[in-house]
Write a protein that holds these residues in place. Sequence first.
Motif, PDB file in Angstrom:
ATOM      1  N   ALA A 175       0.800  -1.228   0.000  1.00  0.00           N
ATOM      2  CA  ALA A 175       0.000   0.000   0.000  1.00  0.00           C
ATOM      3  C   ALA A 175       0.835   1.282   0.000  1.00  0.00           C
ATOM      4  O   ALA A 175       0.549   2.201  -0.781  1.00  0.00           O
ATOM      5  N   PRO A 176       1.877   1.400   0.837  1.00  0.00           N
ATOM      6  CA  PRO A 176       2.643   2.646   0.822  1.00  0.00           C
ATOM      7  C   PRO A 176       3.311   2.914  -0.526  1.00  0.00           C
ATOM      8  O   PRO A 176       3.466   4.072  -0.927  1.00  0.00           O
ATOM      9  N   ILE A 177       3.706   1.861  -1.217  1.00  0.00           N
ATOM     10  CA  ILE A 177       4.362   2.009  -2.519  1.00  0.00           C
ATOM     11  C   ILE A 177       3.338   2.395  -3.580  1.00  0.00           C
ATOM     12  O   ILE A 177       3.561   3.296  -4.392  1.00  0.00           O
ATOM     13  N   VAL A 178       2.214   1.706  -3.578  1.00  0.00           N
ATOM     14  CA  VAL A 178       1.164   1.969  -4.562  1.00  0.00           C
ATOM     15  C   VAL A 178       0.563   3.357  -4.359  1.00  0.00           C
ATOM     16  O   VAL A 178       0.418   4.139  -5.318  1.00  0.00           O
ATOM     17  N   GLU A 179       0.231   3.681  -3.127  1.00  0.00           N
ATOM     18  CA  GLU A 179      -0.501   4.913  -2.848  1.00  0.00           C
ATOM     19  C   GLU A 179       0.373   6.162  -2.897  1.00  0.00           C
ATOM     20  O   GLU A 179      -0.130   7.287  -2.825  1.00  0.00           O
ATOM     21  N   ALA A 180       1.691   5.971  -3.047  1.00  0.00           N
ATOM     22  CA  ALA A 180       2.589   7.115  -3.234  1.00  0.00           C
ATOM     23  C   ALA A 180       2.480   7.671  -4.653  1.00  0.00           C
ATOM     24  O   ALA A 180       3.034   8.731  -4.944  1.00  0.00           O
ATOM     25  N   ARG A 181       1.755   6.972  -5.510  1.00  0.00           N
ATOM     26  CA  ARG A 181       1.604   7.376  -6.910  1.00  0.00           C
ATOM     27  C   ARG A 181       0.177   7.842  -7.173  1.00  0.00           C
ATOM     28  O   ARG A 181      -0.766   7.251  -6.672  1.00  0.00           O
ATOM     29  N   ASP A 182       0.056   8.870  -7.996  1.00  0.00           N
ATOM     30  CA  ASP A 182      -1.265   9.400  -8.343  1.00  0.00           C
ATOM     31  C   ASP A 182      -1.833   8.743  -9.595  1.00  0.00           C
ATOM     32  O   ASP A 182      -3.049   8.592  -9.722  1.00  0.00           O
ATOM     33  N   ASP A 183      -0.953   8.364 -10.501  1.00  0.00           N
ATOM     34  CA  ASP A 183      -1.396   7.797 -11.778  1.00  0.00           C
ATOM     35  C   ASP A 183      -1.858   6.358 -11.613  1.00  0.00           C
ATOM     36  O   ASP A 183      -1.161   5.537 -11.002  1.00  0.00           O
ATOM     37  N   ALA A 184      -3.032   6.035 -12.154  1.00  0.00           N
ATOM     38  CA  ALA A 184      -3.595   4.689 -11.993  1.00  0.00           C
ATOM     39  C   ALA A 184      -2.706   3.616 -12.607  1.00  0.00           C
ATOM     40  O   ALA A 184      -2.544   2.532 -12.031  1.00  0.00           O
ATOM     41  N   ALA A 185      -2.125   3.891 -13.765  1.00  0.00           N
ATOM     42  CA  ALA A 185      -1.263   2.893 -14.414  1.00  0.00           C
ATOM     43  C   ALA A 185      -0.018   2.627 -13.575  1.00  0.00           C
ATOM     44  O   ALA A 185       0.422   1.476 -13.435  1.00  0.00           O
ATOM     45  N   GLU A 186       0.546   3.686 -12.997  1.00  0.00           N
ATOM     46  CA  GLU A 186       1.717   3.510 -12.143  1.00  0.00           C
ATOM     47  C   GLU A 186       1.354   2.722 -10.883  1.00  0.00           C
ATOM     48  O   GLU A 186       2.154   1.927 -10.383  1.00  0.00           O
ATOM     49  N   ARG A 187       0.156   2.943 -10.383  1.00  0.00           N
ATOM     50  CA  ARG A 187      -0.291   2.207  -9.194  1.00  0.00           C
ATOM     51  C   ARG A 187      -0.426   0.716  -9.493  1.00  0.00           C
ATOM     52  O   ARG A 187       0.050  -0.125  -8.727  1.00  0.00           O
ATOM     53  N   ILE A 188      -1.072   0.398 -10.598  1.00  0.00           N
ATOM     54  CA  ILE A 188      -1.233  -1.013 -10.964  1.00  0.00           C
ATOM     55  C   ILE A 188       0.120  -1.657 -11.198  1.00  0.00           C
ATOM     56  O   ILE A 188       0.395  -2.769 -10.719  1.00  0.00           O
ATOM     57  N   GLY A 189       0.985  -0.976 -11.927  1.00  0.00           N
ATOM     58  CA  GLY A 189       2.317  -1.520 -12.193  1.00  0.00           C
ATOM     59  C   GLY A 189       3.105  -1.757 -10.927  1.00  0.00           C
ATOM     60  O   GLY A 189       3.757  -2.805 -10.759  1.00  0.00           O
ATOM     61  N   ALA A 190       3.049  -0.791 -10.000  1.00  0.00           N
ATOM     62  CA  ALA A 190       3.774  -0.936  -8.738  1.00  0.00           C
ATOM     63  C   ALA A 190       3.211  -2.082  -7.902  1.00  0.00           C
ATOM     64  O   ALA A 190       3.955  -2.829  -7.257  1.00  0.00           O
ATOM     65  N   GLY A 191       1.886  -2.239  -7.921  1.00  0.00           N
ATOM     66  CA  GLY A 191       1.276  -3.327  -7.167  1.00  0.00           C
ATOM     67  C   GLY A 191       1.670  -4.689  -7.685  1.00  0.00           C
ATOM     68  O   GLY A 191       2.022  -5.590  -6.910  1.00  0.00           O
ATOM     69  N   VAL A 192       1.642  -4.852  -8.994  1.00  0.00           N
ATOM     70  CA  VAL A 192       2.023  -6.131  -9.602  1.00  0.00           C
ATOM     71  C   VAL A 192       3.470  -6.457  -9.282  1.00  0.00           C
ATOM     72  O   VAL A 192       3.798  -7.572  -8.841  1.00  0.00           O
ATOM     73  N   LEU A 250      11.694   1.374  -8.197  1.00  0.00           N
ATOM     74  CA  LEU A 250      10.657   0.998  -7.237  1.00  0.00           C
ATOM     75  C   LEU A 250      11.313   0.437  -5.985  1.00  0.00           C
ATOM     76  O   LEU A 250      12.145  -0.471  -6.069  1.00  0.00           O
ATOM     77  N   ARG A 251      10.964   0.980  -4.838  1.00  0.00           N
ATOM     78  CA  ARG A 251      11.539   0.435  -3.602  1.00  0.00           C
ATOM     79  C   ARG A 251      10.871  -0.886  -3.249  1.00  0.00           C
ATOM     80  O   ARG A 251       9.715  -1.130  -3.586  1.00  0.00           O
ATOM     81  N   LYS A 252      11.617  -1.737  -2.595  1.00  0.00           N
ATOM     82  CA  LYS A 252      11.109  -3.053  -2.265  1.00  0.00           C
ATOM     83  C   LYS A 252      10.094  -2.985  -1.132  1.00  0.00           C
ATOM     84  O   LYS A 252      10.300  -2.270  -0.152  1.00  0.00           O
ATOM     85  N   PRO A 253       9.015  -3.742  -1.247  1.00  0.00           N
ATOM     86  CA  PRO A 253       8.031  -3.779  -0.166  1.00  0.00           C
ATOM     87  C   PRO A 253       8.593  -4.522   1.040  1.00  0.00           C
ATOM     88  O   PRO A 253       9.407  -5.432   0.890  1.00  0.00           O
ATOM     89  N   GLN A 254       8.165  -4.130   2.217  1.00  0.00           N
ATOM     90  CA  GLN A 254       8.652  -4.744   3.445  1.00  0.00           C
ATOM     91  C   GLN A 254       7.493  -5.246   4.284  1.00  0.00           C
ATOM     92  O   GLN A 254       6.482  -4.557   4.443  1.00  0.00           O
ATOM     93  N   LEU A 255       7.650  -6.438   4.810  1.00  0.00           N
ATOM     94  CA  LEU A 255       6.681  -6.993   5.753  1.00  0.00           C
ATOM     95  C   LEU A 255       7.179  -6.793   7.173  1.00  0.00           C
ATOM     96  O   LEU A 255       8.392  -6.780   7.415  1.00  0.00           O
ATOM     97  N   ALA A 256       6.271  -6.636   8.102  1.00  0.00           N
ATOM     98  CA  ALA A 256       6.659  -6.568   9.506  1.00  0.00           C
ATOM     99  C   ALA A 256       7.339  -7.874   9.905  1.00  0.00           C
ATOM    100  O   ALA A 256       6.950  -8.956   9.442  1.00  0.00           O
ATOM    101  N   GLN A 257       8.354  -7.792  10.747  1.00  0.00           N
ATOM    102  CA  GLN A 257       9.119  -8.981  11.136  1.00  0.00           C
ATOM    103  C   GLN A 257       8.254 -10.057  11.772  1.00  0.00           C
ATOM    104  O   GLN A 257       8.525 -11.246  11.639  1.00  0.00           O
ATOM    105  N   GLU A 258       7.213  -9.639  12.472  1.00  0.00           N
ATOM    106  CA  GLU A 258       6.349 -10.604  13.148  1.00  0.00           C
ATOM    107  C   GLU A 258       5.070 -10.907  12.368  1.00  0.00           C
ATOM    108  O   GLU A 258       4.125 -11.456  12.920  1.00  0.00           O
TER     109      GLU A 258
END
Length: 220
Positions: free
Chosen positions: A81-98, A204-212
């Motif tokens: 979500a932080p990576i996707v929602e940092a973008r305003d353009d819908a195409a960039e959001r979809i691309g970042a999510g994938v 694109l920065r790498k997504p991170q999961l919480a350690q726990e």
Amino acid sequence: MDQPNHRVRVAALRRERMRSRLLEAALTVFGAAEDETAAVDEVIRRAGVSRGTFYNYFNNADDLLRAAADEVGTELMLAVAPIVEARDDAAERIGAGVRSWISLVGHYPGLAGFFRRAGLYILSNERVRTDLPRDLMAGMNSRRFTIDELELGFVLVAGTVLAAINTLAIGKAPRTYGNKLAERVLMSLGVEPIEAREIARARLRKPQLAQESLIARAGR
């Protein structure tokens, strides 16, 4: 005066920890076991609980699978979500999510096997069914995408990602796999090839999961 409430809180915490232990075991086991009975037996063994305890939390193997899938879907969406929602353009959001989903599955190899068993359940997750349609609708309304059916767009994106994760489960994909996948997904939505490639190759920065998180614990 507060003692009864304290006992309730402690009992609730203990129950949540036990449920979490079963889900963690399930995430590992369901990626490998084909037989449901064998899967339940292995989950019980890995979690170190009795059969009676298991059935205090879940009715059967499918009930456990759905619960684990829902947790996985939520964790993945929260991570991207932080990576996707940092973008305003819908195409960039979809691309970042994938690209972010593929990156996470590649980083936690056990996830790919779990997806083969529970992928459709993961796609039923509330966050998946809210966030992806949100970005698809934005692209459709702005005419960024040429498709005009929301469910078709959902299938084009989510179905392609599921198929790609299946490839990850059966063999190692090239390092650029996520980029190429995002490029083709965007083209299927109507983005011009040259622009789709630019978006899919953008930094694109790498997504991170919480350690726990469940996924992180199961991947250790």
